[in-house]
Design a protein around this motif. Structure first.
Motif, PDB file in Angstrom:
ATOM      1  N   PHE A   1      -5.659   6.192  -0.919  1.00  0.00           N
ATOM      2  CA  PHE A   1      -6.080   5.373  -0.385  1.00  0.00           C
ATOM      3  C   PHE A   1      -7.039   5.998   0.849  1.00  0.00           C
ATOM      4  CE2 PHE A   1      -2.558   3.186  -1.841  1.00  0.00           C
ATOM      5  CZ  PHE A   1      -3.411   1.829  -2.742  1.00  0.00           C
TER       6      PHE A   1
ATOM      7  N   ASN B   1       0.974   3.663  -3.048  1.00  0.00           N
ATOM      8  CA  ASN B   1       0.887   4.972  -2.874  1.00  0.00           C
ATOM      9  C   ASN B   1       1.761   5.964  -2.958  1.00  0.00           C
ATOM     10  OD1 ASN B   1       1.299   7.421   0.241  1.00  0.00           O
ATOM     11  ND2 ASN B   1      -0.447   7.550  -1.078  1.00  0.00           N
TER      12      ASN B   1
ATOM     13  N   ILE C   1       0.742  -1.025  -0.163  1.00  0.00           N
ATOM     14  CA  ILE C   1      -0.110  -0.301  -0.057  1.00  0.00           C
ATOM     15  C   ILE C   1       0.944   1.138   0.193  1.00  0.00           C
ATOM     16  CG2 ILE C   1      -1.877   1.271   1.388  1.00  0.00           C
ATOM     17  CD1 ILE C   1      -2.408  -1.247   2.487  1.00  0.00           C
TER      18      ILE C   1
END
Length: 256
Positions: free
Chosen positions: A206, A199, A195
Motif C-alpha cells: 500500500f 497487507n 488495510i
C-alpha cells in the motif's frame, strides 16, 4: 526486501509551474508506506503520475522491476496496480455486491455474442465472480448491506466497498487517496483494520496519502514527507514527528 514501486528522478510541470522536482523514492514490497506533506507539496500529482492518470515530463516509474512510465491507468490495472479515490466512485444504482462483481476484467458476459454462443461458460464464470464477491464483502464487513444500492451507503461504507473492489483482482499494490476523509471514527477503525489484514494476509503493498496523522501512525512504516515537489525526509513516524524541518514545512519557521 525488494521494491514494488521505484520512482526515479520524476519531474512534472504545469505551464511554468514545476510541481514535481527530481523526485525519487522506493515503495518496498509488502510495506504500507505513508506519504504526507503540506498543501501544495505535490502529493496528489506524484500519486496520479504513479497511478497513470497524468503523464510525467521526465524520469521513470518502475512497477515490480518493469518500466511502466508510459502506461495508462487501465494498463496499470491489468499489471496489478489499483487506486482508490478521496471521493468514492461507486456505481450508485447497483447493489454493493454488484459493484464488486463489476471489477474483474474480460468477463465473458461483457460480449453479447457470448451470451448466445457460450451461455454455460458465461453462467459458470458469473457464479465464480459472485462467489468471490460474497467472500470479499464478508471479509470487509459489509455483508449486511450487500443488497443495498451502493448510492445509499454511508461515506465510510463506500470507502470500505472501494477497498473491497481492490480485492476482486490480483492486486500487487493499492494506492489509497485520503481514505479517512469523511469517515466516522468507527468505520475508520474498520478501514484501518482491513488495510492491515489485506497487507498481512494477502501480501498487498500500500501507498497511503493521508492527512489523518493518527491513521498514518497506526498503519504506515515508513513515512515519506514531500515538500516542494521532492522528498524532504523518509523514516518512522516517530522520527518524522520530531523532525524540525518537517515541523517548519507544515507550520512555518516560527513553529515551536
Amino acid at each position: 526486501m525488494s521494491s514494488m514501486i521505484e520512482v526515479k528522478h520524476v519531474e512534472k510541470s504545469f505551464g511554468h509551474l514545476k510541481v514535481i522536482n527530481d523526485c525519487s523514492f522506493d515503495i518496498e514490497k509488502g510495506s504500507i508506506t505513508g506519504m504526507i506533506g503540506p498543501n501544495g507539496a505535490g502529493k496528489s500529482t506524484i500519486f496520479n503520475i504513479i497511478a497513470g492518470t497524468i503523464p510525467l515530463d521526465s524520469g521513470q516509474i518502475l512497477l515490480d522491476g518493469e518500466d511502466v512510465s508510459s502506461l495508462t491507468a487501465n494498463q496499470l490495472f491489468n499489471q496489478g496496480l489499483l487506486r482508490t479515490f478521496q471521493i468514492a466512485h461507486e456505481f450508485s444504482q447497483m447493489t454493493a455486491l454488484e459493484n464488486l462483481m463489476m471489477v474483474p476484467p474480460n468477463q465473458l458476459g461483457e460480449n453479447i455474442f457470448n451470451t448466445w454462443l457460450k451461455p454455460k461458460q458465461v453462467m459458470a464464470q458469473e457464479l465464480e465472480v459472485r462467489q468471490k464477491a460474497q467472500e470479499v464483502i464478508q471479509y470487509i464487513g459489509l455483508d449486511h448491506v450487500k443488497n443495498e444500492l451502493a448510492g445509499n451507503l454511508s461515506g465510510g461504507q463506500k470507502k470500505l466497498l472501494e477497498l473491497g473492489r481492490t480485492m476482486m483482482t490480483d492486486a500487487k499494490v493499492v494506492l489509497l487517496d485520503e481514505v479517512a476523509a469523511g469517515v466516522n471514527r468507527t468505520l475508520l477503525k474498520d478501514l484501518t483494520d482491513n488495510i492491515l489484514r489485506m497487507n498481512r494476509e494477502l501480501g498487498i503493498t500500500f501507498l497511503v496519502i493521508e492527512h489523518d496523522m493518527d491513521m498514518i501512525a497506526k498503519l504506515c512504516d515508513p513515512v515519506i514527507v514531500l515538500a516542494q515537489g521532492s522528498v524532504m525526509v523518509e523514516g518512522a513516524i516517530e522520527d518524522i514527528r520530531n523532525n524540525q524541518k518537517v515541523v517548519e514545512a507544515y507550520f512555518g519557521n516560527d513553529a515551536a
